[in-house]
Motif scaffolding. Structure first.
Motif, PDB file in Angstrom:
ATOM      1  N   PHE A  96       0.929  -1.263  -0.095  1.00 33.47           N
ATOM      2  CA  PHE A  96       0.198  -0.017  -0.157  1.00 33.47           C
ATOM      3  C   PHE A  96       0.998   1.187   0.075  1.00 33.47           C
ATOM      4  O   PHE A  96       1.816   1.101   0.737  1.00 33.47           O
ATOM      5  CB  PHE A  96      -0.904   0.006   1.205  1.00 33.47           C
ATOM      6  CG  PHE A  96      -2.173  -0.808   1.115  1.00 33.47           C
ATOM      7  CD1 PHE A  96      -2.339  -2.324   0.990  1.00 33.47           C
ATOM      8  CD2 PHE A  96      -3.454   0.022   1.019  1.00 33.47           C
ATOM      9  CE1 PHE A  96      -3.581  -2.632   0.933  1.00 33.47           C
ATOM     10  CE2 PHE A  96      -4.864  -0.574   0.747  1.00 33.47           C
ATOM     11  CZ  PHE A  96      -4.735  -1.986   0.941  1.00 33.47           C
ATOM     12  N   ASP A  97       0.456   2.114  -0.864  1.00 33.53           N
ATOM     13  CA  ASP A  97       1.136   3.343  -0.640  1.00 33.53           C
ATOM     14  C   ASP A  97       0.695   4.588   0.136  1.00 33.53           C
ATOM     15  O   ASP A  97      -0.648   4.716   0.257  1.00 33.53           O
ATOM     16  CB  ASP A  97       1.274   3.986  -2.325  1.00 33.53           C
ATOM     17  CG  ASP A  97       2.083   3.137  -3.098  1.00 33.53           C
ATOM     18  OD1 ASP A  97       2.386   1.996  -2.903  1.00 33.53           O
ATOM     19  OD2 ASP A  97       2.350   3.484  -4.445  1.00 33.53           O
ATOM     20  N   ASP A  98       1.407   5.439   0.703  1.00 31.89           N
ATOM     21  CA  ASP A  98       0.978   6.788   1.239  1.00 31.89           C
ATOM     22  C   ASP A  98       0.629   6.270   2.846  1.00 31.89           C
ATOM     23  O   ASP A  98       1.017   7.333   3.823  1.00 31.89           O
ATOM     24  CB  ASP A  98      -0.241   7.272   0.567  1.00 31.89           C
ATOM     25  CG  ASP A  98       0.005   7.742  -0.822  1.00 31.89           C
ATOM     26  OD1 ASP A  98       1.190   7.848  -1.069  1.00 31.89           O
ATOM     27  OD2 ASP A  98      -0.851   7.566  -1.586  1.00 31.89           O
ATOM     28  N   GLY A  99      -0.021   5.617   3.281  1.00 32.98           N
ATOM     29  CA  GLY A  99      -0.649   5.369   4.433  1.00 32.98           C
ATOM     30  C   GLY A  99      -1.785   6.228   5.009  1.00 32.98           C
ATOM     31  O   GLY A  99      -1.829   6.762   6.010  1.00 32.98           O
ATOM     32  N   PHE A 233      10.001   3.114   3.253  1.00 35.07           N
ATOM     33  CA  PHE A 233      10.169   4.503   2.654  1.00 35.07           C
ATOM     34  C   PHE A 233       9.057   5.087   1.481  1.00 35.07           C
ATOM     35  O   PHE A 233       8.791   4.183   0.960  1.00 35.07           O
ATOM     36  CB  PHE A 233      11.541   4.611   1.934  1.00 35.07           C
ATOM     37  CG  PHE A 233      12.625   4.479   3.138  1.00 35.07           C
ATOM     38  CD1 PHE A 233      13.003   6.020   3.659  1.00 35.07           C
ATOM     39  CD2 PHE A 233      13.320   3.602   3.389  1.00 35.07           C
ATOM     40  CE1 PHE A 233      14.001   6.095   4.764  1.00 35.07           C
ATOM     41  CE2 PHE A 233      14.415   3.692   4.154  1.00 35.07           C
ATOM     42  CZ  PHE A 233      14.862   4.818   4.603  1.00 35.07           C
ATOM     43  N   HIS A 234       8.643   6.297   1.694  1.00 35.05           N
ATOM     44  CA  HIS A 234       7.829   6.748   0.719  1.00 35.05           C
ATOM     45  C   HIS A 234       8.073   8.609   0.488  1.00 35.05           C
ATOM     46  O   HIS A 234       7.280   9.158   0.031  1.00 35.05           O
ATOM     47  CB  HIS A 234       6.427   6.257   0.957  1.00 35.05           C
ATOM     48  CG  HIS A 234       5.645   6.565  -0.291  1.00 35.05           C
ATOM     49  ND1 HIS A 234       5.987   6.411  -1.857  1.00 35.05           N
ATOM     50  CD2 HIS A 234       4.488   7.306  -0.631  1.00 35.05           C
ATOM     51  CE1 HIS A 234       4.967   6.524  -2.549  1.00 35.05           C
ATOM     52  NE2 HIS A 234       3.753   6.995  -1.848  1.00 35.05           N
ATOM     53  N   THR A 235       9.321   8.784   1.139  1.00 32.97           N
ATOM     54  CA  THR A 235       9.688  10.160   1.321  1.00 32.97           C
ATOM     55  C   THR A 235       8.906  10.791   2.326  1.00 32.97           C
ATOM     56  O   THR A 235       7.596  10.349   2.728  1.00 32.97           O
ATOM     57  CB  THR A 235       9.636  11.066   0.176  1.00 32.97           C
ATOM     58  OG1 THR A 235       8.106  11.361  -0.067  1.00 32.97           O
ATOM     59  CG2 THR A 235      10.357  10.466  -0.894  1.00 32.97           C
ATOM     60  N   ARG A 237       7.656  14.356   2.655  1.00 28.34           N
ATOM     61  CA  ARG A 237       6.682  15.182   2.247  1.00 28.34           C
ATOM     62  C   ARG A 237       6.222  14.639   0.851  1.00 28.34           C
ATOM     63  O   ARG A 237       5.684  15.660   0.199  1.00 28.34           O
ATOM     64  CB  ARG A 237       7.380  16.570   1.858  1.00 28.34           C
ATOM     65  CG  ARG A 237       7.886  17.245   3.239  1.00 28.34           C
ATOM     66  CD  ARG A 237       8.915  18.294   3.125  1.00 28.34           C
ATOM     67  NE  ARG A 237       9.520  18.773   4.127  1.00 28.34           N
ATOM     68  CZ  ARG A 237      10.618  18.109   4.611  1.00 28.34           C
ATOM     69  NH1 ARG A 237      11.065  17.073   4.267  1.00 28.34           N
ATOM     70  NH2 ARG A 237      11.114  18.734   6.012  1.00 28.34           N
ATOM     71  N   HIS A 238       6.313  13.619   0.268  1.00 31.91           N
ATOM     72  CA  HIS A 238       5.665  12.829  -0.847  1.00 31.91           C
ATOM     73  C   HIS A 238       6.257  13.824  -1.813  1.00 31.91           C
ATOM     74  O   HIS A 238       5.550  14.179  -3.046  1.00 31.91           O
ATOM     75  CB  HIS A 238       4.403  13.198  -0.915  1.00 31.91           C
ATOM     76  CG  HIS A 238       3.617  11.824  -1.604  1.00 31.91           C
ATOM     77  ND1 HIS A 238       3.456  12.228  -3.135  1.00 31.91           N
ATOM     78  CD2 HIS A 238       3.250  10.617  -1.415  1.00 31.91           C
ATOM     79  CE1 HIS A 238       3.023  10.776  -3.524  1.00 31.91           C
ATOM     80  NE2 HIS A 238       2.814  10.013  -2.605  1.00 31.91           N
ATOM     81  N   ARG A 239       7.654  14.153  -1.701  1.00 31.41           N
ATOM     82  CA  ARG A 239       8.323  14.789  -3.114  1.00 31.41           C
ATOM     83  C   ARG A 239       9.745  14.361  -3.345  1.00 31.41           C
ATOM     84  O   ARG A 239      10.458  13.551  -2.373  1.00 31.41           O
ATOM     85  CB  ARG A 239       8.787  16.115  -2.062  1.00 31.41           C
ATOM     86  CG  ARG A 239       7.465  17.147  -2.262  1.00 31.41           C
ATOM     87  CD  ARG A 239       7.991  18.374  -1.523  1.00 31.41           C
ATOM     88  NE  ARG A 239       6.907  19.338  -1.472  1.00 31.41           N
ATOM     89  CZ  ARG A 239       7.050  20.497  -0.671  1.00 31.41           C
ATOM     90  NH1 ARG A 239       8.215  20.821   0.181  1.00 31.41           N
ATOM     91  NH2 ARG A 239       6.065  21.141  -0.563  1.00 31.41           N
TER      92      ARG A 239
END
Ligand code: ZN
Length: 354
Positions: A96-99, A233-235, A237-239
């Motif tokens: 799953f992405d983001d949370g 990990f997904h950064t 700040r989503h950047r």
């Protein structure tokens, strides 16, 4: 036309038992399917965006994994066994992405009831600052307010804007640019969202109380980690950035939060919006990452670059037939168009003030 021909082929392979042969073959055993999800609706989100699927569809997918006897593995085990050539039949990883909060509320209880391991690529800024995620909330509220047909908001728009599909898309982009150009802080962006809600006649507080477009908060992240969810990990700040130093700083910010939620050291990355520059795989390797997943469709083999792993982005547009064809491997044999990368996650250095 191509889609119809594909569906016809898949029906044929399932009807004749070819798909069963492929499903139990050594060819499939040397391949790994990584599933990618974003949101599972707590309310009506799947009617708003293709990144959400309904809870009914999601449950059906989880049931399909069980009914065709897929082996759902933890990400790191699966990648190691892919390299060693020791994968079991029909190996699958769920990511799953983001949370988003609906992972906690809707999706994870379903995954947990099947006993499947799951990886959550967690972006942490909005987990800490637990208010609605700005970009999707703008788009979602414009969609909620679409019956008004027009938005008259002189703070952002010199003339009223239409709320049909094309109008909403333009308005979403314009509001994002408005916030970016002014370098608004998280709190200022939250205020802007509440003013947008007011102009659309929407009860912002009520949406916040229901945690719509919120991420999981630190307590929920700890709770999920304690229940076995693999946080990666997904950064922060989503950047992503062009420079190696900014990328490393972004990863460190993300790591610092994740390691406060779990004793496990994160070592796997997921590109935000599926976007990457050609230099990112080597940056990530240097940082110590063991893998990185994209949004390109396909199965992984031992020869796939571990920093550019394909996944099946599962949406409402994927039929049950196609989903099963991905589980058995048949779908990987068919030609497909590459999904375009969204460049919206790349922040040029001069704009990255916060
Ligand atoms: Zn993301």
């Amino acid at each position: 036309m191509l889609r119809l021909a594909k569906l016809g082929f898949l029906r044929l392979t399932q009807g004749t038992g070819i798909s069963r042969l492929i499903s139990g073959s050594a060819w499939r055993r040397h391949r790994l399917l990584i599933l990618c999800y974003h949101g599972v609706s707590a309310y009506d989100e799947h009617e708003w965006s293709g990144l959400y699927i309904s809870p009914e569809t999601f449950r059906r997918r989880m049931e399909a994994l069980a009914s065709v006897h897929c082996n759902v593995l933890p990400l790191s085990d699966a990648l190691r066994r892919l390299q060693d050539g020791t994968l079991p039949d029909r190996a699958v990883v769920i990511t799953f992405d983001d949370g988003l909060h609906d992972f906690y509320q809707v999706a994870f209880p379903v995954v947990e009831s099947f006993g499947y391991p799951v990886t959550l690529y967690l972006t942490t800024y909005y987990a800490e600052f637990n208010r609605p995620v700005f970009d999707p909330m703008v788009s979602y509220m414009l969609w909620l307010g679409r019956a008004r047909q027009q938005l008259d908001w002189s703070e952002v728009f010199s003339t009223p804007v239409a709320l049909d599909e094309a109008g909403r898309e333009n308005a979403t982009e314009a509001i994002k640019q408005f916030a970016l150009r002014r370098g608004l802080t998280g709190i200022e962006k939250d205020d802007l969202l509440s003013r947008l809600a007011e102009h659309l006649g929407i009860d912002y507080q009520e949406l916040c109380d229901r945690r719509v477009m919120h991420l999981i908060n630190p307590d929920e992240a700890r709770n999920l980690a304690a229940r076995g969810v693999d946080l990666q990990f997904h950064t922060h700040r989503h950047r992503v950035y062009r420079s190696r130093e900014r990328m490393f700083a972004e990863l460190q910010d993300n790591r610092r939060r994740i390691t406060s939620f779990t004793p496990n050291e994160p070592r796997h990355f997921c590109y935000t919006g599926g976007f990457y520059l050609p230099e990112y795989p080597s940056y990530l390797k240097e940082y110590g990452m063991l893998s990185a997943t994209t949004c390109k469709m396909g199965l992984c083999t031992a020869r796939t670059n571990p920093m550019l792993l394909p996944r099946l982005v599962d949406t409402e547009q994927v039929s049950d037939l196609e989903f099963r064809a991905w589980l058995d491997g048949t779908a990987d044999l068919l030609p497909r168009r590459d999904v375009e990368m969204s460049g919206g996650q790349l922040v040029e250095e001069q704009l990255a003030t916060q």
